[in-house]
Design an enzyme around this catalytic site. Structure first.
Site, PDB file in Angstrom:
ATOM      1  N   SER A 111      -6.326  37.876 -34.478  1.00 36.55           N
ATOM      2  CA  SER A 111      -5.634  39.100 -34.883  1.00 36.55           C
ATOM      3  C   SER A 111      -6.433  39.887 -35.894  1.00 36.55           C
ATOM      4  O   SER A 111      -7.172  39.324 -36.702  1.00 36.55           O
ATOM      5  CB  SER A 111      -4.273  38.758 -35.492  1.00 36.55           C
ATOM      6  OG  SER A 111      -3.658  39.942 -35.953  1.00 36.55           O
ATOM      7  N   LYS A 120       0.351  32.854 -32.312  1.00 40.34           N
ATOM      8  CA  LYS A 120      -0.084  34.264 -32.219  1.00 40.34           C
ATOM      9  C   LYS A 120       1.026  35.130 -31.617  1.00 40.34           C
ATOM     10  O   LYS A 120       1.230  36.271 -32.035  1.00 40.34           O
ATOM     11  CB  LYS A 120      -1.372  34.377 -31.382  1.00 40.34           C
ATOM     12  CG  LYS A 120      -1.829  35.819 -31.119  1.00 40.34           C
ATOM     13  CD  LYS A 120      -2.147  36.547 -32.409  1.00 40.34           C
ATOM     14  CE  LYS A 120      -2.813  37.885 -32.335  1.00 40.34           C
ATOM     15  NZ  LYS A 120      -2.435  38.883 -31.423  1.00 40.34           N
ATOM     16  N   HIS A 122       3.414  35.768 -34.294  1.00 41.25           N
ATOM     17  CA  HIS A 122       2.793  36.774 -35.169  1.00 41.25           C
ATOM     18  C   HIS A 122       3.051  38.176 -34.623  1.00 41.25           C
ATOM     19  O   HIS A 122       3.445  39.088 -35.338  1.00 41.25           O
ATOM     20  CB  HIS A 122       1.283  36.508 -35.280  1.00 41.25           C
ATOM     21  CG  HIS A 122       0.492  37.676 -35.809  1.00 41.25           C
ATOM     22  ND1 HIS A 122       0.169  38.758 -35.024  1.00 41.25           N
ATOM     23  CD2 HIS A 122      -0.009  37.933 -37.038  1.00 41.25           C
ATOM     24  CE1 HIS A 122      -0.503  39.646 -35.746  1.00 41.25           C
ATOM     25  NE2 HIS A 122      -0.626  39.160 -36.974  1.00 41.25           N
ATOM     26  N   ASN A 123       2.819  38.344 -33.338  1.00 45.95           N
ATOM     27  CA  ASN A 123       3.001  39.671 -32.750  1.00 45.95           C
ATOM     28  C   ASN A 123       4.469  40.094 -32.755  1.00 45.95           C
ATOM     29  O   ASN A 123       4.778  41.261 -32.989  1.00 45.95           O
ATOM     30  CB  ASN A 123       2.453  39.706 -31.316  1.00 45.95           C
ATOM     31  CG  ASN A 123       0.951  39.880 -31.295  1.00 45.95           C
ATOM     32  OD1 ASN A 123       0.265  39.450 -32.214  1.00 45.95           O
ATOM     33  ND2 ASN A 123       0.436  40.503 -30.257  1.00 45.95           N
ATOM     34  N   GLU A 133       5.098  41.255 -36.064  1.00 47.01           N
ATOM     35  CA  GLU A 133       4.446  42.575 -36.163  1.00 47.01           C
ATOM     36  C   GLU A 133       5.388  43.658 -35.612  1.00 47.01           C
ATOM     37  O   GLU A 133       5.580  44.712 -36.231  1.00 47.01           O
ATOM     38  CB  GLU A 133       3.146  42.509 -35.362  1.00 47.01           C
ATOM     39  CG  GLU A 133       2.371  43.802 -35.210  1.00 47.01           C
ATOM     40  CD  GLU A 133       1.147  43.603 -34.295  1.00 47.01           C
ATOM     41  OE1 GLU A 133       0.334  42.706 -34.570  1.00 47.01           O
ATOM     42  OE2 GLU A 133       1.017  44.341 -33.307  1.00 47.01           O
TER      43      GLU A 133
HETATM   44  C1  6PG Z   1      -3.339  41.870 -33.398  1.00 46.01           C
HETATM   45  C2  6PG Z   1      -2.388  42.688 -32.545  1.00 46.01           C
HETATM   46  C3  6PG Z   1      -2.887  42.860 -31.162  1.00 46.01           C
HETATM   47  C4  6PG Z   1      -1.923  43.594 -30.230  1.00 46.01           C
HETATM   48  C5  6PG Z   1      -1.622  44.986 -30.618  1.00 46.01           C
HETATM   49  C6  6PG Z   1      -0.867  45.797 -29.575  1.00 46.01           C
HETATM   50  O1  6PG Z   1      -2.863  40.853 -33.865  1.00 46.01           O
HETATM   51  O2  6PG Z   1      -4.493  42.262 -33.626  1.00 46.01           O
HETATM   52  O3  6PG Z   1      -1.173  42.003 -32.466  1.00 46.01           O
HETATM   53  O4  6PG Z   1      -3.097  41.580 -30.662  1.00 46.01           O
HETATM   54  O5  6PG Z   1      -2.502  43.634 -28.972  1.00 46.01           O
HETATM   55  O6  6PG Z   1      -0.926  44.991 -31.801  1.00 46.01           O
HETATM   56  O7  6PG Z   1       0.340  45.225 -29.222  1.00 46.01           O
HETATM   57  P1  6PG Z   1       1.429  46.096 -28.457  1.00 46.01           P
HETATM   58  O8  6PG Z   1       0.689  46.977 -27.490  1.00 46.01           O
HETATM   59  O9  6PG Z   1       2.332  45.155 -27.756  1.00 46.01           O
HETATM   60  O10 6PG Z   1       2.105  46.917 -29.506  1.00 46.01           O
END
Ligand code: 6PG
Length: 482
Positions: free
Chosen positions: A128, A183, A186-187, A190
């Site tokens: 990430s 991960k 994590h997302n 996010e």
């Molecule tokens: C990271 C992000 C990455 C992810 C984008 C887009 O950890 O660097 O999580 O892996 O691909 O954030 O995610 P979305 O297109 O689902 O918003």
């Protein structure tokens, strides 16, 4: 001298990871399906470095020292399987394949097991931090075949982000797909963090009628508090960014959110495991709702535009909003860690939650000061079942409660949608209620389908059925929980 590691896939993440490895003294062999990409990279960003190219998989394999370490930085899904299939016949027992993409963890479970039978080690690793993270220090979350970790560890820990105490934001997560699972969470987090920030923005913009410069200043101030984080920081930049005509660019961006699926997987996984991951799931639904743009435009015409004015002292509301955001964020992380705990128990991964917080402390998109407090909480109690019970977080939740309720109630009153902040509060209210109305629900199930219920005055595990109408009979259906 042979290469230390091979990387397949020269899109931006792959290129930047290679350059990062090179900076740390590793000799990297770079390969891409299209040969021109290799040349472009070698003659471009890799010029003058120790990076070497390989124009075929055989050449890549021949140029690597044993045990070979080959990292795939390609699109998740079939492409990964197709590279694995082509690589395996060229490899020796003990060689290591690493998948650094956003792979759904069941795929990693499957690949670890399948390759084990062939004597090949497989690591599925979350990476990430976007382009910049990959280049100068990402957060790296590897899991899979534990035998492979000692060989990969020095490289990954060298290139990863470091905390303020110089600890690497990379450690072994666990067996099978544990790295990709973490991960994924994590997302999901996010998604939740981003949604919460957008809710605060809408409250300030539509409710308090604030200008973009004013909102930018608020986020700059918030970034000096417990909310200090990368996402709050970039939000202040975005709000201050002006288009060529001097107007805020953000208002010219179409309000339909994209998504690549990791948030959705987190929600699906929570439903599968029976974990009330309400905030992240609401965030995914908020993106889905945003994408119904045409319908929303029509519905606003049909129902009339809302006047969402919030009256009262602006500064008082802004501080209330900050507290509501912080408290909701605690709930989001608490739910995310509940999900990891359940998955760890179910899969025997033995996740170390303090380490997960440490890996997320730097380099990744959700990096924040807050993660140090989470790590402390798990240092005190490694088996903490609800983050909000930790004394530091409990104190914040209690102190924020009144402001949080005011913001949630006001948003409902004036019609500003705040699904994540309000669902977080509702979750906490449910979680801290010893007796919920599920007794009535159980009665309903038993009434219409003889699904049986347990009684508060009898031992758990003893099931009862009542013939509620006098007509249904006394036979109960089988009792099982999905
Ligand atoms: C990271 C992000 C990455 C992810 C984008 C887009 O950890 O660097 O999580 O892996 O691909 O954030 O995610 P979305 O297109 O689902 O918003």
């Amino acid at each position: 001298m042979k290469g230390d590691i091979g990387v397949i896939g020269l899109a931006v993440m792959g290129q930047n990871l290679i350059l990062n490895m090179n900076d740390h003294g590793y000799k990297v062999v770079a390969h891409n399906r299209t040969a021109e990409k290799v040349d472009e990279f070698l003659q471009g960003p890799a010029k003058g470095t120790n990076i070497v190219g390989a124009y075929s998989l055989q050449e890549l394999v021949d140029k690597l020292e044993s045990p070979r370490k080959i990292m795939l930085m390609v699109r998740a899904g079939d492409v990964v399987d197709s590279f694995i299939d082509k690589l395996v016949p060229l490899l020796d027992k003990g060689d290591i394949i690493i998948d650094g993409g956003n792979t759904n963890f069941p795929d990693t479970n499957r690949r670890v097991a399948a390759l084990k039978e062939k004597g090949i080690h497989f690591i599925g690793s979350g990476v990430s931090g976007g382009e910049e993270g990959a280049r100068f220090g990402p957060s790296i979350m590897p899991g899979g075949s534990p035998e492979a970790w000692p060989f990969v560890k020095p490289i990954f820990q060298a290139i990863s982000a470091k905390t303020e105490n110089n600890e690497p934001c990379c450690d072994w997560v666990g067996n099978d797909g544990a790295g990709h699972f973490v991960k994924m969470v994590h997302n999901g987090i996010e998604y939740g963090d981003m949604q919460l920030i957008t809710e605060a923005y809408q409250f300030m913009k539509d409710g308090l009628g604030m200008t973009h410069n004013e909102m930018q200043s608020v986020f700059i101030e918030w970034n000096k508090t417990e909310l200090n984080s990368y996402l709050v920081e970039i939000t202040s930049d975005i709000l201050g960014y002006k288009d060529t005509d001097g107007e805020p660019l953000v208002e010219k961006i179409l309000d339909t959110a994209g998504q690549k699926g990791t948030g959705k997987w987190t929600g699906i996984n929570a439903l599968d495991m029976g974990i009330p991951l309400t905030l992240i799931t609401e965030s995914v639904f908020a993106r889905c709702l945003s994408s119904l743009k045409d319908q929303r435009v029509e519905a606003e015409e049909l129902f009339g535009k809302k006047e969402s004015i919030v009256e009262g002292d602006k500064q008082v509301w802004i501080e209330a909003l900050r507290q509501a955001l912080l408290a909701s964020k605690i709930i989001s992380y608490a739910q995310g860690f509940m999900l990891m705990r359940e998955a760890s128990n179910e899969n025997g991964w033995d996740l170390n939650y303090g380490n997960v917080a440490l890996m997320w402390r730097g380099g990744c998109i959700i990096r924040s000061a807050f993660l140090s407090n989470i790590r402390d909480a798990y240092d005190i109690d490694p088996e903490l079942s609800f983050l909000g019970s930790d004394s530091y977080f409990k104190g914040i939740l209690e102190n924020s409660m009144s402001a949080w309720r005011k913001v949630a109630a006001k948003s409902m009153e004036v019609g500003i949608p705040m699904p994540s902040m309000t669902s977080a509060l509702t979750f906490l209210d449910g979680y801290t209620t010893a007796r919920l109305p599920a007794n009535l629900l159980q009665a309903q199930r038993d009434y219409f389908g003889a699904h049986t219920y347990e009684r508060v005055d009898k031992p758990k595990g003893e099931f009862f059925h009542t013939n509620w109408t006098g007509k249904g009979g006394d036979v109960s259906s089988t009792t099982y929980n999905s």
